[in-house]
Scaffold this active site. Structure first.
Site, PDB file in Angstrom:
ATOM      1  N   HIS A 153       7.804  85.097 -42.209  1.00  0.00           N
ATOM      2  CA  HIS A 153       9.222  85.274 -42.606  1.00  0.00           C
ATOM      3  C   HIS A 153       9.706  85.024 -41.360  1.00  0.00           C
ATOM      4  O   HIS A 153      10.848  85.062 -40.984  1.00  0.00           O
ATOM      5  CB  HIS A 153       9.558  86.854 -42.856  1.00  0.00           C
ATOM      6  CG  HIS A 153       9.429  86.698 -44.242  1.00  0.00           C
ATOM      7  ND1 HIS A 153      10.507  87.098 -45.250  1.00  0.00           N
ATOM      8  CD2 HIS A 153       7.920  87.071 -44.580  1.00  0.00           C
ATOM      9  CE1 HIS A 153      10.402  87.184 -46.575  1.00  0.00           C
ATOM     10  NE2 HIS A 153       8.892  87.373 -46.175  1.00  0.00           N
ATOM     11  N   ASP A 361      14.840  81.146 -34.291  1.00  0.00           N
ATOM     12  CA  ASP A 361      14.907  82.173 -34.944  1.00  0.00           C
ATOM     13  C   ASP A 361      14.281  81.415 -36.647  1.00  0.00           C
ATOM     14  O   ASP A 361      14.358  80.679 -36.538  1.00  0.00           O
ATOM     15  CB  ASP A 361      16.240  82.144 -35.435  1.00  0.00           C
ATOM     16  CG  ASP A 361      15.944  84.063 -36.662  1.00  0.00           C
ATOM     17  OD1 ASP A 361      15.103  84.352 -36.823  1.00  0.00           O
ATOM     18  OD2 ASP A 361      17.650  84.680 -36.476  1.00  0.00           O
TER      19      ASP A 361
HETATM   20  O1  F6P Z   1      12.077  88.410 -39.078  1.00  0.00           O
HETATM   21  C1  F6P Z   1      10.346  89.274 -39.036  1.00  0.00           C
HETATM   22  C2  F6P Z   1      10.117  90.819 -39.621  1.00  0.00           C
HETATM   23  O2  F6P Z   1       9.149  90.763 -39.729  1.00  0.00           O
HETATM   24  C3  F6P Z   1      10.978  91.094 -41.053  1.00  0.00           C
HETATM   25  O3  F6P Z   1      10.049  90.778 -41.813  1.00  0.00           O
HETATM   26  C4  F6P Z   1      11.540  92.706 -40.499  1.00  0.00           C
HETATM   27  O4  F6P Z   1      12.149  92.607 -41.476  1.00  0.00           O
HETATM   28  C5  F6P Z   1      11.706  92.400 -38.776  1.00  0.00           C
HETATM   29  O5  F6P Z   1      10.950  91.153 -38.305  1.00  0.00           O
HETATM   30  C6  F6P Z   1      11.799  93.687 -38.696  1.00  0.00           C
HETATM   31  O6  F6P Z   1      10.234  93.846 -37.867  1.00  0.00           O
HETATM   32  P1  F6P Z   1       9.287  95.113 -37.865  1.00  0.00           P
HETATM   33  O7  F6P Z   1       9.001  95.817 -38.956  1.00  0.00           O
HETATM   34  O8  F6P Z   1       8.423  95.169 -36.687  1.00  0.00           O
HETATM   35  O9  F6P Z   1      10.885  96.347 -37.002  1.00  0.00           O
END
Ligand code: F6P
Length: 470
Positions: A153, A361
């Site tokens: 992601h 990003d």
């Molecule tokens: O964009 C990557 C990501 O890991 C998403 O899957 C997730 O929603 C976001 O970053 C927030 O991350 P964390 O789980 O570290 O709060």
């Protein structure tokens, strides 16, 4: 039909607040009798060897607890102080502590051991994100022969950034143990190909005979999106209207410029505020006629680089306030908290400019949500960083180099002065692209690929498809 098993670090919580990705994956699980597996959010003194299964709004969710030390090494350490900054090309922000890698692998092994007990032979396993790159290796070690897919992601790093990661060859070998690896953008596939073709050069600590064989893994770009039509409906819902009314009361005739991002250094927030500062400095006639709202919920705030970004943003916002605010006009509002989707949909719809300028990003779902929420008769303008993967599918946005704050400042002026006809034409192109890449189809397409037996022909699609890339 085979069950689907979704695996991710975080699992869905109870309540209506789920994002588009969680909604799409929950739908898949409901249709395919599957379950979601991940961390419970609890930190304990000893690891849990077996998952606890619970019902979350009709969805079966299996969770394990992690020890404090393991979580620190795996999540704050290896995943978010090494992989995240390196994958976002911020080698200056990495902190390397070698014992974090052991914790990262230990947690992946713990996930695998607890998950393996719950699997049936024909389950299809879909692993999400950079926290869990070694999971297929650990599952294969336990004898799991199921189809296993992985989706990244976040952007895939350029080779130099990849080589800066300790144990990068092992991590690439971990990817080669998946049947299918999905990435977000064409540029991610290009970066991956560069690694796959040339492999890591030797260093004094590692010899060159560590060639990774990707011949059994498909690497495919599946650009993820949101559900733009759901946002279109949400943006005219009573909850969104309530936010719009509240904002109109405080804005009066001022045009709203909006940013919505996790408080993360990859999002380019200080540079964005600096661009707005230059816009105000160069365009005095717009002062008192615009307002910039940045919504920035805190994120990973135990990590010092995130604390530093928060402090820098405080300082830049304070500087702009001090320079331009008047007793009866404030140039910006900066809120460090999260809002629910209905309120966000209202803000998106009201905003004349969506300012989305990350330094690096992936597909940036806020951009998709902003587009979905626009009034088709009188849409706002999306300003988008060319360094977001989403730039590949949204050429109709005003694309900027977020490091060049003069260029971003000029884009703000152009967006605010853009006539209705051009705004509509751009909106229609953006909405068509957002619909084409909606999250529901994305999940179906990934699973259609992953469910294929060896020898089946590839499903029709227009994404990059690389078979046997070694
Ligand atoms: O964009 C990557 C990501 O890991 C998403 O899957 C997730 O929603 C976001 O970053 C927030 O991350 P964390 O789980 O570290 O709060």
């Amino acid at each position: 039909m085979s069950r689907i098993v979704i695996v991710s670090n975080r699992t869905p919580a109870k309540g209506p607040a789920a994002g588009g990705l969680a909604v799409a994956l929950k739908k898949v699980l409901a249709e395919r009798q599957g379950f979601w597996f991940g961390w419970s959010g609890k930190l304990t003194d000893s690891p849990s060897p077996t998952a606890q299964i619970q019902d979350v709004d009709g969805l079966s969710v299996a969770q394990i607890d992690l020890t404090r030390d393991d979580h620190q090494a795996y999540y704050s350490g290896f995943a978010n102080s090494i992989l995240w900054p390196s994958f976002h090309l911020r080698l200056d922000l990495t902190t390397i502590e070698s014992h974090w890698y052991e914790g990262y692998r230990r947690v992946n092994a713990q996930f695998a051991a607890a998950l393996a007990k719950l699997l049936r032979p024909d389950d299809i396993i879909w692993v999400h994100d950079y926290h869990l790159i070694p999971l297929a290796t650990e599952l294969r070690r336990l004898g799991v022969r199921n189809r296993i897919g992985f989706y990244l992601h976040i952007p895939f790093p350029t080779p130099d950034a990849l080589y800066a990661i300790p144990h990068h060859t092992d991590l690439m070998r971990d990817l080669s143990h998946y049947d299918l690896v999905g990435m977000q953008a064409k540029r991610d596939i290009a970066a991956f190909m560069e690694f796959a073709e040339h492999q890591a050069p030797p260093t004094f600590a590692s010899s060159a005979n560590h060639h990774v064989d990707f011949s059994r893994t498909e690497i495919v770009a599946f650009p993820i999106g949101s559900d733009p039509d759901a946002f279109a409906s949400l943006s005219v819902s009573p909850a969104a209207q309530k936010m719009i009314t509240r904002m109109r009361r405080s804005l009066g005739d001022q045009q709203l410029i909006l940013g919505v991002d996790r408080l993360d250094y990859s999002k380019g927030l200080p540079q964005r505020v600096e661009a707005y500062e230059k816009f105000l400095a160069h365009n005095a006639s717009f002062r008192r006629g615009v307002h910039f709202l940045q919504v920035a919920p805190p994120s990973r705030d135990t990590i010092k680089e995130y604390q530093a970004t928060s402090e820098t943003l405080d300082a830049v916002c304070g500087r702009v306030m001090g320079k331009f605010a008047e007793p009866d006009w404030q140039p910006l509002t900066y809120v460090k908290r999260a809002y629910g989707q209905p309120s966000l949909a209202g803000l998106y719809r009201l905003a004349r400019v969506g300012l989305i300028t990350p330094l690096r990003d992936g597909m940036n779902l806020v951009a998709h949500e902003y587009i979905g929420s626009q009034n088709p008769e009188d849409p706002g303008v999306l300003i988008l960083s060319r360094f977001a993967g989403a730039a590949e599918i949204f050429p109709a946005a005003l694309q900027v180099n977020p490091f060049d704050t003069d260029e971003s400042a000029e884009a703000i002026r152009v967006a605010l002065e853009m006539g209705l006809e051009e705004r509509r034409a751009r909106y229609e192109a953006l909405m068509a692209a957002a619909r084409k890449h909606n999250v529901g189809d994305w999940a179906e397409e990934f699973l259609a690929h992953l469910s294929r037996k060896p020898g089946d022909s590839a499903p029709q699609h227009d994404h990059i498809y690389l078979n046997s890339v070694a």
